[in-house]
Design a protein around this motif. Structure first.
Motif, PDB file in Angstrom:
ATOM      1  N   GLN A  10      42.591  31.515  37.121  1.00  0.00           N
ATOM      2  CA  GLN A  10      43.191  31.001  35.893  1.00  0.00           C
ATOM      3  C   GLN A  10      44.716  30.962  35.990  1.00  0.00           C
ATOM      4  OE1 GLN A  10      41.917  33.084  32.416  1.00  0.00           O
ATOM      5  NE2 GLN A  10      43.366  32.079  31.063  1.00  0.00           N
ATOM      6  N   THR A  11      45.291  31.930  36.677  1.00  0.00           N
ATOM      7  CA  THR A  11      46.757  32.021  36.775  1.00  0.00           C
ATOM      8  C   THR A  11      47.325  31.061  37.816  1.00  0.00           C
ATOM      9  OG1 THR A  11      46.622  34.365  36.174  1.00  0.00           O
ATOM     10  CG2 THR A  11      48.684  33.600  37.147  1.00  0.00           C
ATOM     11  N   GLU A  12      46.629  30.896  38.949  1.00  0.00           N
ATOM     12  CA  GLU A  12      47.208  30.181  40.082  1.00  0.00           C
ATOM     13  C   GLU A  12      46.761  28.736  40.211  1.00  0.00           C
ATOM     14  OE1 GLU A  12      46.516  32.365  43.634  1.00  0.00           O
ATOM     15  OE2 GLU A  12      47.485  34.205  42.912  1.00  0.00           O
ATOM     16  N   MET A  13      45.696  28.335  39.521  1.00  0.00           N
ATOM     17  CA  MET A  13      45.140  27.000  39.758  1.00  0.00           C
ATOM     18  C   MET A  13      45.074  26.188  38.474  1.00  0.00           C
ATOM     19  SD  MET A  13      42.066  27.600  42.499  1.00  0.00           S
ATOM     20  CE  MET A  13      41.876  25.827  42.608  1.00  0.00           C
ATOM     21  N   THR A  14      45.008  24.849  38.644  1.00  0.00           N
ATOM     22  CA  THR A  14      44.790  23.923  37.538  1.00  0.00           C
ATOM     23  C   THR A  14      43.449  23.250  37.766  1.00  0.00           C
ATOM     24  OG1 THR A  14      47.158  23.512  37.325  1.00  0.00           O
ATOM     25  CG2 THR A  14      45.686  21.916  36.320  1.00  0.00           C
ATOM     26  N   TYR A  15      42.586  23.253  36.762  1.00  0.00           N
ATOM     27  CA  TYR A  15      41.221  22.756  36.941  1.00  0.00           C
ATOM     28  C   TYR A  15      40.692  22.257  35.597  1.00  0.00           C
ATOM     29  CZ  TYR A  15      40.656  27.514  35.267  1.00  0.00           C
ATOM     30  OH  TYR A  15      40.767  28.660  34.545  1.00  0.00           O
ATOM     31  N   PRO A  16      39.709  21.352  35.606  1.00  0.00           N
ATOM     32  CA  PRO A  16      39.140  20.845  34.350  1.00  0.00           C
ATOM     33  C   PRO A  16      38.090  21.805  33.799  1.00  0.00           C
ATOM     34  CG  PRO A  16      38.119  19.742  36.200  1.00  0.00           C
ATOM     35  CD  PRO A  16      39.152  20.671  36.778  1.00  0.00           C
ATOM     36  N   GLY A  17      38.046  21.961  32.500  1.00  0.00           N
ATOM     37  CA  GLY A  17      36.989  22.762  31.878  1.00  0.00           C
ATOM     38  C   GLY A  17      37.107  24.228  32.226  1.00  0.00           C
ATOM     39  N   GLN A  18      36.042  24.794  32.787  1.00  0.00           N
ATOM     40  CA  GLN A  18      36.033  26.202  33.150  1.00  0.00           C
ATOM     41  C   GLN A  18      35.356  26.372  34.512  1.00  0.00           C
ATOM     42  OE1 GLN A  18      33.702  28.487  30.414  1.00  0.00           O
ATOM     43  NE2 GLN A  18      31.829  27.365  30.777  1.00  0.00           N
ATOM     44  N   VAL A  19      35.646  27.473  35.164  1.00  0.00           N
ATOM     45  CA  VAL A  19      35.055  27.794  36.463  1.00  0.00           C
ATOM     46  C   VAL A  19      34.261  29.091  36.305  1.00  0.00           C
ATOM     47  CG1 VAL A  19      35.487  28.319  38.882  1.00  0.00           C
ATOM     48  CG2 VAL A  19      36.931  26.656  37.690  1.00  0.00           C
ATOM     49  N   LYS A  20      33.004  29.040  36.663  1.00  0.00           N
ATOM     50  CA  LYS A  20      32.138  30.218  36.582  1.00  0.00           C
ATOM     51  C   LYS A  20      32.177  30.947  37.929  1.00  0.00           C
ATOM     52  CE  LYS A  20      27.301  31.524  35.838  1.00  0.00           C
ATOM     53  NZ  LYS A  20      25.940  30.992  35.599  1.00  0.00           N
ATOM     54  N   ILE A  21      32.501  32.237  37.907  1.00  0.00           N
ATOM     55  CA  ILE A  21      32.566  33.037  39.133  1.00  0.00           C
ATOM     56  C   ILE A  21      31.346  33.947  39.181  1.00  0.00           C
ATOM     57  CG2 ILE A  21      33.824  34.827  40.389  1.00  0.00           C
ATOM     58  CD1 ILE A  21      35.709  32.522  38.100  1.00  0.00           C
ATOM     59  N   THR A  22      30.527  33.777  40.207  1.00  0.00           N
ATOM     60  CA  THR A  22      29.321  34.586  40.384  1.00  0.00           C
ATOM     61  C   THR A  22      29.459  35.392  41.679  1.00  0.00           C
ATOM     62  OG1 THR A  22      28.010  32.901  39.271  1.00  0.00           O
ATOM     63  CG2 THR A  22      26.809  34.558  40.554  1.00  0.00           C
ATOM     64  N   VAL A  23      29.495  36.724  41.569  1.00  0.00           N
ATOM     65  CA  VAL A  23      29.561  37.605  42.745  1.00  0.00           C
ATOM     66  C   VAL A  23      28.146  38.118  43.017  1.00  0.00           C
ATOM     67  CG1 VAL A  23      30.547  39.690  43.707  1.00  0.00           C
ATOM     68  CG2 VAL A  23      31.940  38.237  42.231  1.00  0.00           C
ATOM     69  N   ILE A  24      27.651  37.843  44.233  1.00  0.00           N
ATOM     70  CA  ILE A  24      26.272  38.203  44.605  1.00  0.00           C
ATOM     71  C   ILE A  24      26.315  39.355  45.605  1.00  0.00           C
ATOM     72  CG2 ILE A  24      24.130  37.360  45.635  1.00  0.00           C
ATOM     73  CD1 ILE A  24      25.007  34.532  44.773  1.00  0.00           C
ATOM     74  N   ARG A  25      25.650  40.437  45.246  1.00  0.00           N
ATOM     75  CA  ARG A  25      25.543  41.594  46.136  1.00  0.00           C
ATOM     76  C   ARG A  25      24.064  41.919  46.278  1.00  0.00           C
ATOM     77  NH1 ARG A  25      24.782  47.079  45.381  1.00  0.00           N
ATOM     78  NH2 ARG A  25      25.691  48.441  46.999  1.00  0.00           N
ATOM     79  N   GLU A  26      23.593  41.917  47.505  1.00  0.00           N
ATOM     80  CA  GLU A  26      22.177  42.191  47.715  1.00  0.00           C
ATOM     81  C   GLU A  26      21.994  43.060  48.969  1.00  0.00           C
ATOM     82  OE1 GLU A  26      20.087  38.601  48.336  1.00  0.00           O
ATOM     83  OE2 GLU A  26      21.235  37.996  50.087  1.00  0.00           O
ATOM     84  N   THR A  27      20.901  43.800  48.954  1.00  0.00           N
ATOM     85  CA  THR A  27      20.540  44.646  50.103  1.00  0.00           C
ATOM     86  C   THR A  27      19.282  44.091  50.717  1.00  0.00           C
ATOM     87  OG1 THR A  27      21.488  46.568  48.997  1.00  0.00           O
ATOM     88  CG2 THR A  27      19.977  46.984  50.840  1.00  0.00           C
ATOM     89  N   ARG A  28      19.332  43.847  52.038  1.00  0.00           N
ATOM     90  CA  ARG A  28      18.159  43.313  52.726  1.00  0.00           C
ATOM     91  C   ARG A  28      17.655  44.325  53.753  1.00  0.00           C
ATOM     92  NH1 ARG A  28      19.520  36.916  54.042  1.00  0.00           N
ATOM     93  NH2 ARG A  28      20.177  36.363  51.908  1.00  0.00           N
ATOM     94  N   ALA A  29      16.396  44.594  53.692  1.00  0.00           N
ATOM     95  CA  ALA A  29      15.759  45.492  54.676  1.00  0.00           C
ATOM     96  C   ALA A  29      14.895  44.626  55.594  1.00  0.00           C
ATOM     97  CB  ALA A  29      14.923  46.550  53.980  1.00  0.00           C
ATOM     98  N   ILE A  30      15.226  44.577  56.877  1.00  0.00           N
ATOM     99  CA  ILE A  30      14.528  43.700  57.825  1.00  0.00           C
ATOM    100  C   ILE A  30      13.915  44.542  58.936  1.00  0.00           C
ATOM    101  CG2 ILE A  30      14.800  41.767  59.437  1.00  0.00           C
ATOM    102  CD1 ILE A  30      17.239  40.931  57.791  1.00  0.00           C
ATOM    103  N   SER A  31      12.674  44.293  59.260  1.00  0.00           N
ATOM    104  CA  SER A  31      12.008  44.926  60.406  1.00  0.00           C
ATOM    105  C   SER A  31      11.075  43.913  61.038  1.00  0.00           C
ATOM    106  CB  SER A  31      11.256  46.187  59.955  1.00  0.00           C
ATOM    107  OG  SER A  31      10.281  45.827  58.999  1.00  0.00           O
ATOM    108  N   TYR A  32      10.651  44.197  62.245  1.00  0.00           N
ATOM    109  CA  TYR A  32       9.838  43.249  63.010  1.00  0.00           C
ATOM    110  C   TYR A  32       8.529  43.907  63.442  1.00  0.00           C
ATOM    111  CZ  TYR A  32      14.226  40.671  63.301  1.00  0.00           C
ATOM    112  OH  TYR A  32      15.379  40.021  63.000  1.00  0.00           O
ATOM    113  N   ALA A  33       7.443  43.224  63.287  1.00  0.00           N
ATOM    114  CA  ALA A  33       6.152  43.697  63.756  1.00  0.00           C
ATOM    115  C   ALA A  33       5.888  43.079  65.119  1.00  0.00           C
ATOM    116  CB  ALA A  33       5.035  43.287  62.774  1.00  0.00           C
ATOM    117  N   LYS A  34       5.640  43.946  66.117  1.00  0.00           N
ATOM    118  CA  LYS A  34       5.455  43.464  67.493  1.00  0.00           C
ATOM    119  C   LYS A  34       3.999  43.649  67.941  1.00  0.00           C
ATOM    120  CE  LYS A  34      10.193  44.475  68.812  1.00  0.00           C
ATOM    121  NZ  LYS A  34      11.082  45.185  69.740  1.00  0.00           N
TER     122      LYS A  34
END
Length: 509
Positions: A485-509
């Motif tokens: 909002q302070t540094e940029m000029t833009y039309p309307g509004q900008v939605k900021i979505t921060v995504i944090r997720e934990t992934r548990a991965i394992s392999y069946a051999k």
């Protein structure tokens, strides 16, 4: 002797004649008297009949008047009875409410006493619990208080951040591209030597031979054109095109139409140029008035001052961020009428204010004023109603809103400009804005990837779950919103979505 006899005979004859005449006269008089008596009797009967009819008529009217008065008195009496009954009912209702209030007051007094007793009991139990807790935990009251304050600070900070985010999201809904608006409007309303996209018109020609004729001997034709139209005419190496450059779109349109007539006619010399330009200028002015009248008729806005109608017509030759100003005003007027109807307000006044809200952009008076203030002054000058003037002046918050129309105009103005496709941007600036959005987010620690989507209206930031906690992710979205909002000029509004997720991965051999 004969004379005496003759005289006697004359006298006798005269007497006989007098007797006969007297009898005849008496009979005629009696006949006249009888006729007069008969006629008098007839007149008398007619007069008596007329008097009777008039009496009956007056009697009937008198009876009608009496009946009307009686009916009115009866209605008044009924109305008085109804009022008396209503007053009696209100008195009874008031007496009943007074009794209920007295009972409620007594109950409240009793409840207050009970509540005071319970509060004393609660305080006593609280002191006992605090003493027990201090004994069990081995902590003093001051230490426990400090721990509680720290816990409450963290909780309050989280809640405050969420609350601030909600407020910021709501505020951005009606935010305007203020910097870009001021720059573009300044270019249109004030003379400038800088040629940009909104100050150039391309005039196409069939062959480059016409360029020489337009320039004329020693450039006299092109100088005459520039002097008559107030437009800079650029004849360069661009094939089959001449550039018309001016800050005023109406001047460019006059120059374009005049060039078209001159090239079509083939006679191009200074005298002919001046004649054609004057003729075209009158045509454009007539078209402006006709456009204004047609617009007001289409929208059902009546009683506008002729100067306001002319300003509405001038909107056809103005643009706002690439959106035609007249089309924008029509859209805003229709939106305002619908919204006012839904809210139970005056739809005609809302439509009138929506049509006139941007007239300050097309006026040549006092160009140093913001267009909303200038539009309000013009509306006041041409005797528009105070609520219309306030809505025009307040649609960008330059003056305080005093009526319900003002926020409607502000919202509908934003809706008309914010719909997809309404306003255009230069592609390079659009791409640069998207990159800037992503780069700002990448500058934060723990950010893995960023995506600017929905034409730059949403920024999605993916962070590492091992580097950023949930609270830090929420804080990051808030900080990013403030920074963008302070540094940029833009039309309307900008939605900021921060995504944090934990992934548990394992392999069946």
């Amino acid at each position: 002797m004969e004379i005496v006899i003759g005289l006697v005979a004359f006298l006798v004859g005269g007497g006989v004649a007098w007797v006969i005449f007297a009898k005849a006269l008496s009979a005629r008089n009696r006949k006249i008297i009888q006729e007069a008596e008969t006629e008098a009797e007839v007149i008398k009967k007619d007069k008596i009949l007329q008097a009777k009819e008039k009496f009956l008529h007056l009697k009937t009217e008198h009876e009608k008047e009496i009946n009307a008065r009686n009916a009115k008195m009866l209605a008044n009496e009924n109305r008085l009875k109804q009022k008396e009954l209503s007053i009696n009912q209100k008195i009874e209702e008031l007496q009943r409410k007074t009794k209920e209030a007295e009972v409620a007051k007594e109950n409240l007094t009793a409840q207050t006493e009970i509540l005071e007793h319970k509060n004393e009991e609660i305080e006593r139990l609280h002191r006992q619990q605090v003493e027990q807790l201090q004994t069990i935990s081995g902590m003093s009251g001051e230490e426990a208080k400090e721990m509680l304050i720290e816990s409450m600070k963290a909780e309050a900070k989280t809640e405050a951040m969420s609350y601030v985010n909600d407020i910021m999201d709501e505020a951005k809904i009606n935010a305007n591209k203020e910097a870009k608006r001021i720059v573009l409007q300044t270019v249109q309303r004030v003379a400038t030597e800088t040629a940009i996209e909104n100050s150039v018109t391309i005039f196409h020609i069939d062959s480059d031979e016409i360029k020489g004729r337009i320039i004329g001997r020693e450039g006299r034709n092109i100088r005459a054109l520039e002097a008559a139209t107030g437009v800079e005419i650029i004849v360069d190496d661009t094939p089959e095109a001449i550039v018309l450059s001016a800050f005023d779109p109406m001047r460019r349109e006059i120059a374009r139409l005049a060039l078209h007539q001159l090239v079509t006619d083939g006679r191009i010399h200074p005298a002919r140029i001046e004649e054609v330009v004057n003729k075209v200028r009158k045509q454009v002015e007539e078209e402006i008035i006709e456009t204004g009248k047609r617009t007001t008729i289409d929208l059902g806005v009546h009683g506008l001052h002729p100067e306001l109608i002319k300003l509405v017509g001038k909107m056809k030759y103005r643009s706002s961020y690439g959106q035609n100003l007249l089309q924008h005003a029509r859209e805003t007027a229709n939106l305002c009428a619908i919204m006012a109807s839904e809210l139970g307000l005056n739809a005609k006044k809302a439509k009138r204010a929506g049509l006139l809200h941007d007239i300050g952009k097309v006026s040549d008076e006092e160009p140093e004023l913001p267009h909303a203030i200038l539009g309000m002054k013009l509306a006041e000058k041409y005797k528009e109603k105070p609520e219309i003037c306030n809505a025009i002046g307040a649609h960008h918050d330059e003056v305080e809103m005093t009526t319900m129309l003002a926020p409607i105009i502000q919202v509908c103005d934003a809706i008309s400009g914010a719909r997809p496709g309404a306003r255009r941007e230069i592609v390079e600036s659009y791409i640069k804005r998207l990159k800037d959005l992503e780069n700002i987010a990448l500058s934060y620690p723990g950010v893995m990837k960023t995506y600017a989507i929905q034409a730059g209206r949403e920024l999605r930031v993916i962070v590492g779950s091992e580097k950023v906690s949930d609270k830090e992710a929420e804080s990051m979205s808030y900080d990013l919103a403030r920074k963008i909002q302070t540094e940029m000029t833009y039309p309307g509004q900008v939605k900021i979505t921060v995504i944090r997720e934990t992934r548990a991965i394992s392999y069946a051999k």
